[in-house]
Design an enzyme around this catalytic site. Structure first.
Site, PDB file in Angstrom:
ATOM      1  N   ASP A  23       0.768  -1.132   0.006  1.00 12.32           N
ATOM      2  CA  ASP A  23      -0.096   0.066   0.027  1.00 12.32           C
ATOM      3  C   ASP A  23       0.843   1.186  -0.050  1.00 12.32           C
ATOM      4  O   ASP A  23       1.946   1.312   0.547  1.00 12.32           O
ATOM      5  CB  ASP A  23      -0.765   0.026   1.414  1.00 12.32           C
ATOM      6  CG  ASP A  23      -2.000   1.017   1.006  1.00 12.32           C
ATOM      7  OD1 ASP A  23      -2.334   1.573   0.122  1.00 12.32           O
ATOM      8  OD2 ASP A  23      -2.774   1.116   2.081  1.00 12.32           O
ATOM      9  N   GLY A  24       0.340   2.246  -0.709  1.00 13.79           N
ATOM     10  CA  GLY A  24       1.112   3.567  -0.610  1.00 13.79           C
ATOM     11  C   GLY A  24       1.640   4.092  -2.121  1.00 13.79           C
ATOM     12  O   GLY A  24       2.322   5.071  -1.842  1.00 13.79           O
ATOM     13  N   ASN A  25       1.242   3.431  -3.094  1.00 16.07           N
ATOM     14  CA  ASN A  25       1.891   3.786  -4.144  1.00 16.07           C
ATOM     15  C   ASN A  25       1.233   4.939  -4.793  1.00 16.07           C
ATOM     16  O   ASN A  25       1.974   5.967  -5.262  1.00 16.07           O
ATOM     17  CB  ASN A  25       1.436   2.957  -5.231  1.00 16.07           C
ATOM     18  CG  ASN A  25       2.132   1.497  -5.061  1.00 16.07           C
ATOM     19  OD1 ASN A  25       2.852   1.190  -4.485  1.00 16.07           O
ATOM     20  ND2 ASN A  25       1.767   0.620  -5.859  1.00 16.07           N
ATOM     21  N   TRP A  28       2.992   7.818  -2.623  1.00 16.03           N
ATOM     22  CA  TRP A  28       4.306   7.989  -2.897  1.00 16.03           C
ATOM     23  C   TRP A  28       4.402   8.854  -4.304  1.00 16.03           C
ATOM     24  O   TRP A  28       5.229   9.838  -4.416  1.00 16.03           O
ATOM     25  CB  TRP A  28       4.900   6.733  -3.271  1.00 16.03           C
ATOM     26  CG  TRP A  28       6.344   6.865  -3.806  1.00 16.03           C
ATOM     27  CD1 TRP A  28       7.430   6.782  -2.820  1.00 16.03           C
ATOM     28  CD2 TRP A  28       6.848   6.814  -4.951  1.00 16.03           C
ATOM     29  NE1 TRP A  28       8.655   6.666  -3.488  1.00 16.03           N
ATOM     30  CE2 TRP A  28       8.455   6.585  -4.836  1.00 16.03           C
ATOM     31  CE3 TRP A  28       6.449   6.949  -6.437  1.00 16.03           C
ATOM     32  CZ2 TRP A  28       9.219   6.798  -5.949  1.00 16.03           C
ATOM     33  CZ3 TRP A  28       7.301   6.968  -7.430  1.00 16.03           C
ATOM     34  CH2 TRP A  28       8.525   6.735  -7.204  1.00 16.03           C
ATOM     35  N   ARG A  36      -0.692   8.602 -10.357  1.00 12.67           N
ATOM     36  CA  ARG A  36      -0.685   7.521  -9.751  1.00 12.67           C
ATOM     37  C   ARG A  36      -0.003   6.473 -10.355  1.00 12.67           C
ATOM     38  O   ARG A  36       0.525   5.394  -9.592  1.00 12.67           O
ATOM     39  CB  ARG A  36      -2.210   7.305  -9.191  1.00 12.67           C
ATOM     40  CG  ARG A  36      -2.719   8.247  -8.166  1.00 12.67           C
ATOM     41  CD  ARG A  36      -4.116   7.836  -7.874  1.00 12.67           C
ATOM     42  NE  ARG A  36      -4.435   6.600  -7.231  1.00 12.67           N
ATOM     43  CZ  ARG A  36      -4.140   6.384  -6.006  1.00 12.67           C
ATOM     44  NH1 ARG A  36      -3.948   7.330  -5.262  1.00 12.67           N
ATOM     45  NH2 ARG A  36      -4.143   5.315  -5.498  1.00 12.67           N
ATOM     46  N   HIS A  40       2.587   3.098  -9.036  1.00 14.45           N
ATOM     47  CA  HIS A  40       2.578   1.873  -9.440  1.00 14.45           C
ATOM     48  C   HIS A  40       3.624   1.151 -10.178  1.00 14.45           C
ATOM     49  O   HIS A  40       4.165  -0.157  -9.647  1.00 14.45           O
ATOM     50  CB  HIS A  40       1.070   1.294 -10.184  1.00 14.45           C
ATOM     51  CG  HIS A  40      -0.041   1.702  -9.365  1.00 14.45           C
ATOM     52  ND1 HIS A  40      -0.152   1.522  -8.087  1.00 14.45           N
ATOM     53  CD2 HIS A  40      -1.288   2.471  -9.696  1.00 14.45           C
ATOM     54  CE1 HIS A  40      -1.551   1.990  -7.745  1.00 14.45           C
ATOM     55  NE2 HIS A  40      -1.950   2.544  -8.709  1.00 14.45           N
ATOM     56  N   SER A  69     -10.531  -7.063  -5.110  1.00 18.65           N
ATOM     57  CA  SER A  69     -11.982  -6.966  -5.755  1.00 18.65           C
ATOM     58  C   SER A  69     -12.533  -5.606  -5.811  1.00 18.65           C
ATOM     59  O   SER A  69     -13.167  -5.056  -6.695  1.00 18.65           O
ATOM     60  CB  SER A  69     -12.928  -8.108  -4.951  1.00 18.65           C
ATOM     61  OG  SER A  69     -12.454  -9.219  -4.547  1.00 18.65           O
ATOM     62  N   GLU A  70     -12.049  -4.983  -4.641  1.00 19.74           N
ATOM     63  CA  GLU A  70     -12.838  -3.514  -4.735  1.00 19.74           C
ATOM     64  C   GLU A  70     -11.930  -2.575  -5.375  1.00 19.74           C
ATOM     65  O   GLU A  70     -12.547  -1.524  -5.684  1.00 19.74           O
ATOM     66  CB  GLU A  70     -12.667  -3.026  -3.116  1.00 19.74           C
ATOM     67  CG  GLU A  70     -13.426  -3.801  -2.098  1.00 19.74           C
ATOM     68  CD  GLU A  70     -12.855  -5.249  -1.683  1.00 19.74           C
ATOM     69  OE1 GLU A  70     -11.770  -5.365  -1.931  1.00 19.74           O
ATOM     70  OE2 GLU A  70     -13.749  -6.063  -1.406  1.00 19.74           O
ATOM     71  N   TRP A  72     -11.544  -2.394  -8.427  1.00 15.64           N
ATOM     72  CA  TRP A  72     -12.307  -2.429  -9.737  1.00 15.64           C
ATOM     73  C   TRP A  72     -12.973  -1.007  -9.709  1.00 15.64           C
ATOM     74  O   TRP A  72     -13.360  -0.444 -10.830  1.00 15.64           O
ATOM     75  CB  TRP A  72     -13.324  -3.547 -10.009  1.00 15.64           C
ATOM     76  CG  TRP A  72     -12.411  -4.789 -10.390  1.00 15.64           C
ATOM     77  CD1 TRP A  72     -12.532  -5.936  -9.663  1.00 15.64           C
ATOM     78  CD2 TRP A  72     -11.686  -5.150 -11.562  1.00 15.64           C
ATOM     79  NE1 TRP A  72     -11.887  -7.028 -10.349  1.00 15.64           N
ATOM     80  CE2 TRP A  72     -11.397  -6.412 -11.654  1.00 15.64           C
ATOM     81  CE3 TRP A  72     -11.211  -4.334 -12.816  1.00 15.64           C
ATOM     82  CZ2 TRP A  72     -10.637  -7.303 -12.588  1.00 15.64           C
ATOM     83  CZ3 TRP A  72     -10.431  -4.933 -13.696  1.00 15.64           C
ATOM     84  CH2 TRP A  72     -10.323  -5.998 -13.584  1.00 15.64           C
ATOM     85  N   LEU A 134      10.736 -20.884  -4.628  1.00 14.90           N
ATOM     86  CA  LEU A 134      10.045 -20.096  -4.025  1.00 14.90           C
ATOM     87  C   LEU A 134       8.520 -19.981  -4.557  1.00 14.90           C
ATOM     88  O   LEU A 134       8.402 -19.946  -5.840  1.00 14.90           O
ATOM     89  CB  LEU A 134      10.120 -18.588  -4.021  1.00 14.90           C
ATOM     90  CG  LEU A 134       9.207 -17.424  -3.420  1.00 14.90           C
ATOM     91  CD1 LEU A 134       9.149 -17.742  -1.768  1.00 14.90           C
ATOM     92  CD2 LEU A 134       9.563 -16.149  -3.721  1.00 14.90           C
TER      93      LEU A 134
HETATM   94  C1  FPP Z   1      -2.103   0.122  -3.179  1.00 18.26           C
HETATM   95  O1  FPP Z   1      -1.592   1.345  -3.225  1.00 18.26           O
HETATM   96  C2  FPP Z   1      -1.418  -0.582  -4.424  1.00 18.26           C
HETATM   97  C3  FPP Z   1      -2.072  -0.982  -5.552  1.00 18.26           C
HETATM   98  C4  FPP Z   1      -3.472  -1.094  -5.556  1.00 18.26           C
HETATM   99  C5  FPP Z   1      -1.303  -1.639  -6.750  1.00 18.26           C
HETATM  100  C6  FPP Z   1       0.036  -2.425  -6.202  1.00 18.26           C
HETATM  101  C7  FPP Z   1       0.609  -3.104  -7.286  1.00 18.26           C
HETATM  102  C8  FPP Z   1       1.936  -3.015  -7.485  1.00 18.26           C
HETATM  103  C9  FPP Z   1       2.854  -2.615  -6.514  1.00 18.26           C
HETATM  104  C10 FPP Z   1       2.623  -3.146  -8.926  1.00 18.26           C
HETATM  105  C11 FPP Z   1       3.113  -4.645  -8.805  1.00 18.26           C
HETATM  106  C12 FPP Z   1       2.853  -5.494 -10.306  1.00 18.26           C
HETATM  107  C13 FPP Z   1       3.111  -6.612 -10.393  1.00 18.26           C
HETATM  108  C14 FPP Z   1       3.232  -7.228 -11.533  1.00 18.26           C
HETATM  109  C15 FPP Z   1       3.670  -7.617  -9.030  1.00 18.26           C
HETATM  110  P1  FPP Z   1      -2.674   2.656  -3.426  1.00 18.26           P
HETATM  111  O2  FPP Z   1      -2.427   2.957  -4.932  1.00 18.26           O
HETATM  112  O3  FPP Z   1      -3.997   2.343  -2.721  1.00 18.26           O
HETATM  113  O4  FPP Z   1      -1.765   3.670  -2.695  1.00 18.26           O
HETATM  114  P2  FPP Z   1      -2.345   4.909  -1.768  1.00 18.26           P
HETATM  115  O5  FPP Z   1      -3.005   4.139  -0.492  1.00 18.26           O
HETATM  116  O6  FPP Z   1      -1.219   5.710  -1.416  1.00 18.26           O
HETATM  117  O7  FPP Z   1      -3.379   5.522  -2.862  1.00 18.26           O
END
Ligand code: FPP
Length: 256
Positions: A23-25, A28, A36, A40, A69-70, A72, A134
Site C-alpha cells: 500500500d502507498g503507491n 508516493w 498515480r 504503481h 476485488s474493490e 475495480w 519460492l
Molecule cells: C496500493 O496502493 C497498491 C495497488 C492497488 C497496486 C499494487 C501494485 C503494484 C505494487 C505493482 C506490482 C506489479 C506486479 C506485476 C507485481 P494505493 O494505490 O492504494 O496507494 P495509496 O493508498 O497511497 O493511494
C-alpha cells in the site's frame, strides 16, 4: 549476505509464508508530483527485491496483494494502467522468475480479467509450474470473502453431485478449496502505507498470522524494512491458542 538475510538469527524463526499488502503507491507518486500510475510502476522494484530476498532466505511462499476485488471501483484510467502493468510485468519477469526457480501463480477472480491477460497469466504459470523454489502468489482481483464464497460454492457443487458428503467437510478440506490450496497458512503479514487493517486479504489463511505494519510507502520498501519485519517475527511467541507455559514446554530454549 544481504542485510535482511544477515539479520535472521536462526532458520527456525523464519516465516514459511509471508503475505504483503503493498500500500502507498498513490501517495508516493503524489509526493513526487507524479501520476498515480507512476507510483504503481515504482512499486515493481520492491516486488523484485522481496522475491529475490525470500528466494535466497528459503522462505517457502510469498503472496502479494496487487489488486483487490474493490480496486475495480477506482477511476477507469488507473485500473487500465494497473492491468497494463500486470500484463507487461508478468511477461518481462517470467524469465528471471524461472532462473530463480520461482513458481508463479495468480490468485483471484481471473474471469474478471481481460482474455489476453488471462492468457498471459496461464502461460507464465505454465512456464514456471515445474520450478521447485519460492512459491509466489500474486493476488489480482482478489478478496478474502470472495475466496471463501468460491470455496463454499465448489464444495457445495461436489455435495450436489454426490462426490462429497457434507459431513466430510472439515477445516482441512475447506482450506484446500481456497485459492491458496495446500500452501501453509500465512505466518507473517506485512502491510505498508501506514494503515492497520486486513482489508479483505486472505481472511481464512491469516488466522494465526503475526501482523507487521510499516509506515513506509510501498515504493520505498527496502531490504532494511524487510529485515525489521523478519526481526519482529523472530521475536514473537506464537501460541496458537495455547498458554505461554505450554508453548515453552513443547519448545524449550536451546542451550548455547
Ligand atoms: C496500493 O496502493 C497498491 C495497488 C492497488 C497496486 C499494487 C501494485 C503494484 C505494487 C505493482 C506490482 C506489479 C506486479 C506485476 C507485481 P494505493 O494505490 O492504494 O496507494 P495509496 O493508498 O497511497 O493511494
Amino acid at each position: 549476505m544481504t542485510r535482511a538475510a544477515s539479520s535472521i538469527a536462526s532458520p527456525e524463526t523464519l516465516p514459511r509464508h509471508i503475505a504483503i499488502t503493498m500500500d502507498g503507491n498513490g501517495r508516493w507518486a503524489a509526493a513526487q508530483g507524479l501520476a498515480r500510475s507512476s507510483g504503481h510502476e515504482a512499486g515493481l522494484a520492491p516486488v523484485r527485491l522481496c522475491v529475490e530476498e525470500c528466494s535466497q532466505l528459503g522462505v517457502e511462499a510469498l503472496t502479494l496483494f496487487a489488486f483487490s476485488s474493490e480496486n475495480w471501483s477506482r477511476p477507469a484510467e488507473e485500473v487500465a494502467s494497473l492491468m497494463g502493468l500486470f500484463f507487461s510485468a508478468i511477461d518481462r519477469e517470467v524469465g528471471e522468475l524461472g532462473r530463480k526457480g520461482v513458481r508463479l501463480r495468480i490468485i483471484g477472480d481471473r474471469k474478471a480479467l481481460s482474455i489476453r491477460l488471462q492468457a498471459r497469466i496461464a502461460s507464465a504459470e505454465q512456464r514456471t509450474a515445474g520450478n521447485a523454489g519460492l512459491r509466489l502468489q500474486l493476488a489480482v482481483s482478489y478478496g478474502g470473502r470472495w475466496d471463501i464464497v468460491q470455496a463454499a460454492r465448489k464444495l457445495a457443487g461436489q455435495c450436489a453431485s454426490g462426490a462429497l458428503r457434507p459431513d466430510q467437510i472439515d477445516e482441512a478440506r475447506f482450506a484446500g478449496a481456497l485459492e491458496l490450496g495446500a500452501l501453509p497458512d500465512v505466518d507473517l503479514l506485512i502491510r505498508t502505507g501506514g494503515e492497520r487493517r486486513i482489508s479483505n486479504f486472505l481472511l481464512w489463511n491469516l488466522a494465526y498470522a503475526e501482523l507487521y505494519f510499516s509506515d513506509r510507502l510501498w515504493p520505498d520498501f527496502d531490504l532494511a524494512e524487510l529485515a525489521r519485519a523478519l526481526e519482529f517475527f523472530a521475536g514473537r511467541e506464537r501460541r496458537f491458542g495455547l498458554t505461554g507455559g505450554q508453548v515453552q514446554a513443547e519448545h524449550p530454549p536451546v542451550a548455547q
